[in-house]
Design an enzyme around this catalytic site. Structure first.
Site, mmCIF file in Angstrom:
data_model
loop_
_atom_site.group_PDB
_atom_site.id
_atom_site.type_symbol
_atom_site.label_atom_id
_atom_site.label_comp_id
_atom_site.label_asym_id
_atom_site.label_seq_id
_atom_site.Cartn_x
_atom_site.Cartn_y
_atom_site.Cartn_z
ATOM 1 N N GLU A 169 6.817 -2.840 -3.505
ATOM 2 C CA GLU A 169 7.032 -2.343 -2.147
ATOM 3 C C GLU A 169 8.008 -3.219 -1.371
ATOM 4 O OE1 GLU A 169 3.311 -5.000 -1.878
ATOM 5 O OE2 GLU A 169 4.374 -3.776 -3.357
ATOM 6 N N ASP B 25 9.007 -5.387 3.678
ATOM 7 C CA ASP B 25 7.843 -5.168 2.810
ATOM 8 C C ASP B 25 6.856 -4.241 3.498
ATOM 9 O OD1 ASP B 25 6.533 -6.530 0.220
ATOM 10 O OD2 ASP B 25 4.964 -6.183 1.704
#
Length: 336
Positions: free
Chosen positions: A247, A204
């Site tokens: 993301e 992430d």
């Protein structure tokens, strides 16, 4: 374009001359009329015409002055000129001859020697007409086959593009969520069955919302693309990498031990930490990622269970300062 040959074979010269005269009155310069008393010579001559790019349109066959039989001539000619219209005199055929010709070649028509009983010119004209129709049909078939082949290629290209669109993330070009799951699930089952090792990474981008807020979503998209490219280039070809959404990314590493997984994760973290994106305004943006690592164990029945543990490790990496690699192990998370 070559010419059309009409071959007449008959040992009776008078009949041969009559054939020539009748045919020459109804055809033009596109046609060549040849007369033979010898079937062997006729066959050699027909082969030479074929080699020169001409077509043996009609063969009219009667008696001949050679050791080659009627059926031998027709069968041999058929091998190199299957569309020739073979017209036979009735009195030169017996049952066995006809049987062989029918089985190994073709017969267009059988006629009597006495032409006054038939409209010979009409028979020839009908044969010419039939040949022309056959050629047009073949030409049409070629055009149709070419069109079908072209359309098939186009449809295949469309299907490939649709498959790419259905399985590829439109922003960064890696596997989308669907493709990642479809590719990874069988790998999990195979690894469990074979008793091999496997690791999963949850990745992430740190403080991604802040990047969007400061620089805008267009720059945020560029950061996602850069991160995906760097990560994909760091992983092995055999690894499965995809974007799960936003993301957040994941990777499945087959045949990978705990040590190998931590090394791979650290390589990704290091590569991203040392990358930067330069905007059109010459602004340099540096960013980092946090990575959670989980190792497949005997209790994992599917991809979700190991992804869940990797996600817990990722959460722990975020909670403990970000830009870290954390391994989920024995119910607790351990920082690398």
């Amino acid at each position: 374009m070559g010419k059309f040959v009409i071959a007449c074979i008959e040992s009776d010269v008078e009949i041969l001359d009559s054939l020539y005269n009748k045919i020459s009155r109804i055809v033009d310069s596109d046609y060549i009329i040849e007369s033979y008393v010898n079937a062997e010579q006729a066959l050699i001559s027909c082969y030479n015409y074929i080699i020169s790019g001409n077509e043996i349109l009609i063969a009219i066959i009667g008696d001949n002055r050679s050791n080659m039989t009627l059926d031998d001539f027709i069968v041999e000619l058929h091998k190199n000129s299957p569309n020739t219209k073979n017209i036979l005199f009735k009195d030169v055929c017996n049952v066995s001859t006809l049987e062989r010709i029918i089985n190994e070649a073709t017969i267009y028509q059988m006629i009597p020697r006495k032409f006054e009983r038939i409209d010979f010119e009409l028979i020839i004209l009908e044969a010419i007409k039939q040949n022309a129709q056959d050629r047009r049909l073949k030409d049409y078939q070629k055009v149709l086959e070419s069109a079908v082949e072209k359309r098939t290629r186009e449809l295949n290209d469309i299907n490939v593009k649709l498959e790419i669109l259905a399985t590829t993330d439109s922003l960064c070009g890696v596997n989308n969520r669907r493709a990642f799951y479809e590719s990874s699930a069988p790998m999990i089952k195979y690894t469990r069955r074979e008793g091999k090792k496997l690791a999963v990474l949850m990745i992430d981008i740190d403080k991604f919302k802040m990047i969007n807020d400061i620089y805008g979503h267009n720059i945020g998209d560029e950061i996602i693309k850069l991160m995906a490219s760097k990560t994909e280039n760091t992983l092995r070809k055999s690894d499965i990498f995809g974007r799960l959404g936003g993301e957040e990314f994941a990777a499945v590493l087959p045949n990978t031990s705990e040590r190998g997984a931590l090394k791979a994760a650290e390589n990704i973290r290091f590569e991203i930490e040392n990358s930067e994106y330069i905007t059109q305004k010459n602004e340099k943006i540096r960013f980092t990622v946090s990575i959670g690592v989980a190792i497949l164990n005997s209790d994992d029945l599917d991809l979700e269970s190991i992804l869940h543990r990797a996600d817990l490790a990722l959460y722990d990496a975020k909670r403990n300062g970000r830009n870290k690699v954390v391994l989920f192990k024995d119910g607790s998370e351990q920082e690398n």
